[in-house]
Design a protein around this motif. Structure first.
Motif, mmCIF file in Angstrom:
data_model
loop_
_atom_site.group_PDB
_atom_site.id
_atom_site.type_symbol
_atom_site.label_atom_id
_atom_site.label_comp_id
_atom_site.label_asym_id
_atom_site.label_seq_id
_atom_site.Cartn_x
_atom_site.Cartn_y
_atom_site.Cartn_z
ATOM 1 N N LEU A 184 0.405 9.264 11.038
ATOM 2 C CA LEU A 184 -0.044 8.659 9.778
ATOM 3 C C LEU A 184 -1.216 7.716 10.014
ATOM 4 O O LEU A 184 -2.218 7.752 9.285
ATOM 5 C CB LEU A 184 1.114 7.894 9.135
ATOM 6 N N TYR A 185 -1.109 6.871 11.052
ATOM 7 C CA TYR A 185 -2.186 5.917 11.329
ATOM 8 C C TYR A 185 -3.494 6.636 11.651
ATOM 9 O O TYR A 185 -4.569 6.224 11.216
ATOM 10 C CB TYR A 185 -1.803 5.012 12.503
ATOM 11 N N GLU B 240 -9.765 8.732 7.675
ATOM 12 C CA GLU B 240 -10.241 8.654 6.293
ATOM 13 C C GLU B 240 -11.141 7.432 6.099
ATOM 14 O O GLU B 240 -12.112 7.479 5.350
ATOM 15 C CB GLU B 240 -9.052 8.579 5.336
ATOM 16 N N ASN C 122 0.846 -1.196 0.000
ATOM 17 C CA ASN C 122 0.000 0.000 0.000
ATOM 18 C C ASN C 122 0.888 1.256 0.000
ATOM 19 O O ASN C 122 1.734 1.421 0.886
ATOM 20 C CB ASN C 122 -0.884 -0.029 1.249
ATOM 21 N N ASP D 116 0.391 4.142 0.921
ATOM 22 C CA ASP D 116 0.259 4.980 2.110
ATOM 23 C C ASP D 116 1.101 4.469 3.279
ATOM 24 O O ASP D 116 1.258 5.172 4.284
ATOM 25 C CB ASP D 116 -1.209 5.046 2.551
ATOM 26 N N LEU D 117 1.599 3.247 3.163
ATOM 27 C CA LEU D 117 2.361 2.642 4.244
ATOM 28 C C LEU D 117 3.794 2.380 3.794
ATOM 29 O O LEU D 117 4.123 2.519 2.626
ATOM 30 C CB LEU D 117 1.691 1.333 4.698
ATOM 31 N N ARG E 269 -4.461 9.573 10.593
ATOM 32 C CA ARG E 269 -5.023 10.134 9.355
ATOM 33 C C ARG E 269 -5.713 9.045 8.527
ATOM 34 O O ARG E 269 -6.850 9.237 8.058
ATOM 35 C CB ARG E 269 -3.922 10.797 8.528
ATOM 36 N N LEU E 270 -5.056 7.907 8.349
ATOM 37 C CA LEU E 270 -5.647 6.826 7.563
ATOM 38 C C LEU E 270 -6.907 6.287 8.235
ATOM 39 O O LEU E 270 -7.904 5.985 7.567
ATOM 40 C CB LEU E 270 -4.626 5.698 7.380
ATOM 41 N N CYS F 192 -11.316 4.168 -4.917
ATOM 42 C CA CYS F 192 -10.872 3.595 -3.650
ATOM 43 C C CYS F 192 -11.536 2.260 -3.371
ATOM 44 O O CYS F 192 -11.311 1.673 -2.322
ATOM 45 C CB CYS F 192 -11.166 4.553 -2.484
#
Length: 445
Positions: free
Chosen positions: A403-404, A410, A339, A341-342, A406-407, A429
């Motif tokens: 970060l976690y 979302e 991913n 994002d990670l 924010r995800l 998505c």
């Protein structure tokens, strides 16, 4: 016209909505149970090292039961062989759900977490074996550092207030489910002694009757509870660890829903027993298994004796190396892609968290070293290794918590209040191979 190239499926990407909702329900109970488990472990340690330790020993070693049926057991023994059967029954239901409707139902999707989990069991066992062999210690405890305690891991996440995205939590849950399966096989194959074939045939017959009742769609607890207790008692007297009976019954329960059913038998049973398992059975086992001496001398043995040291290194180093290397190699040589994002640092943090091996590790430690000071030292090693893994994971995951968060936010925004997170209503998505959001909501019940 040439076919468009297939996109590479994302590893740790957005989960399909029904899977995300199922994972959220399971983890919610596990988190609460993990906090109770953590409290029980603290009480056990404080009690066993207090001036009232003799009372703790007297209660733990008190025997009761029905001697004529071979069931005259101590309180600690009842908690390990009796109460933990409920835990393994729930584990069997979770495994069946994963195999039928979850992450493990498709071989392509199952390959990555299974490879990671298998490596996360094999490497700690190898680390223990190498450490024990180098110090001329016993190899009997090779399986102790293999298992991950999902409830304890989630309790750590709750305590440090880390908002892991659903995909990371689901990956941790899948690792734990496969770990549980590995632990069940290890217990059944390597810790089976003095077999009584007549009792085992009776236990097998009980499981067959259980299967037939399920296929005939017969309902009513008055059928299944007495049958389950008899099957458990026969399994215990047959020489196989009694918790195997719980797993077998969990795997037999029907997971798919018939027309008109709100929940399948497995869903209903899991819904009823999950709080009992997480909130009572496992904490009581911890209360009577985690009460070990933590004096300076005992802690010194953890780091100087080969068997306890092998357990600590297996949990802290073996789990990290096994899960991270297994995951990296699986992604490297399959079509999956991480991913965007990670980062691999997130997988490393998760691998560190998986080093918390409390409940099943303590159980296997008791089976491998049933009596004496060495067994107590191995228990202390499980506590030390799990604590070290928890502290290291807390440091690593907290560094990524912005970060976690924010995800996570979302994933949970539902501005139109239609019961479906907005992220699932954007085509870009939608998870690969997932259903239309309205269909997902219908399937999720």
């Amino acid at each position: 016209m040439a076919a468009a190239p297939r996109t590479r499926p994302p590893f740790l990407g957005l989960l399909p909505l029904p899977e995300r909702q199922a994972v959220a329900r399971a983890l919610r109970t596990e988190t609460v149970g993990g906090l109770v488990l953590l409290a029980a472990a603290v009480v056990a340690l404080a009690w066993a090292n207090s001036p009232f330790s003799s009372a703790y020993d007297a209660i733990r070693d008190f025997h009761f039961g029905i001697p004529a049926l071979g069931l005259d057991l101590s309180v600690a023994h009842w908690s390990a062989d009796g109460l933990l059967t409920v835990f393994f029954l729930v584990a069997g239901i979770e495994l069946k759900r994963e195999l039928v409707v979850g992450e493990l139902r498709a071989p392509a999707r199952a390959a990555l977490p299974v490879i990671a989990a298998v490596c996360g069991m094999a490497v700690p066992a190898a680390v223990y074996t190498a450490t024990a062999a180098a110090g001329d210690g016993s190899l009997d405890g090779w399986a102790v550092p293999m298992a991950t305690d999902i409830a304890f891991a989630l309790a750590v996440l709750a305590v440090i207030s880390t908002h892991l995205p659903a995909a990371l939590r689901a990956f941790l849950l899948t690792l734990a489910v496969v770990d549980d399966l590995g632990a069940i096989l290890v217990i059944a194959v390597f810790f089976t002694t003095d077999l009584n074939l007549y009792a085992l045939v009776g236990a097998f017959a009980g499981l067959v009757v259980f299967y037939v009742l399920q296929r005939l769609r017969i309902t009513g607890w008055w059928w299944y509870v007495p049958l389950g207790i008899v099957t458990w008692a026969l399994m215990y007297n047959g020489g196989v660890h009694a918790t195997v009976a719980g797993v077998a019954m969990g795997l037999i329960l029907r997971t798919t829903r018939d027309e008109g059913e709100r929940r399948s038998p497995a869903e209903r049973t899991g819904y009823l027993l999950h709080p009992l398992s997480a909130g009572l059975a496992v904490p009581l086992f911890a209360l009577f298994a985690a009460g070990v001496n933590v004096s300076a001398g005992a802690l010194g043995e953890v780091f100087t004796s080969p068997e306890p040291l092998g357990v600590v290194l297996g949990l802290v180093l073996g789990k990290i190396l096994g899960i991270f290397a297994g995951t990296y190699l699986a992604v490297r040589f399959t079509r999956a892609t991480l991913n965007p994002d990670l980062a691999w640092a997130d997988v490393f943090g998760l691998a560190t968290l998986a080093g918390i091996g409390f409940t099943v590790a303590l159980l296997i430690g008791e089976l491998a070293f049933p009596a004496g000071a060495l067994g107590e030292h191995v228990k202390a090693a499980v506590l030390v290794g799990s604590l070290a893994s928890a502290l290291l994971a807390a440091v690593l995951l907290r560094r990524r918590n912005r970060l976690y968060r924010r995800l996570y936010e979302e994933e949970t925004v539902d501005a139109d209040a239609d019961g479906i997170p907005d992220i699932y209503q954007h085509s870009a998505c939608t998870p690969s191979g997932g259903d239309d959001p309205s269909e997902q909501r219908e399937k999720s019940g």
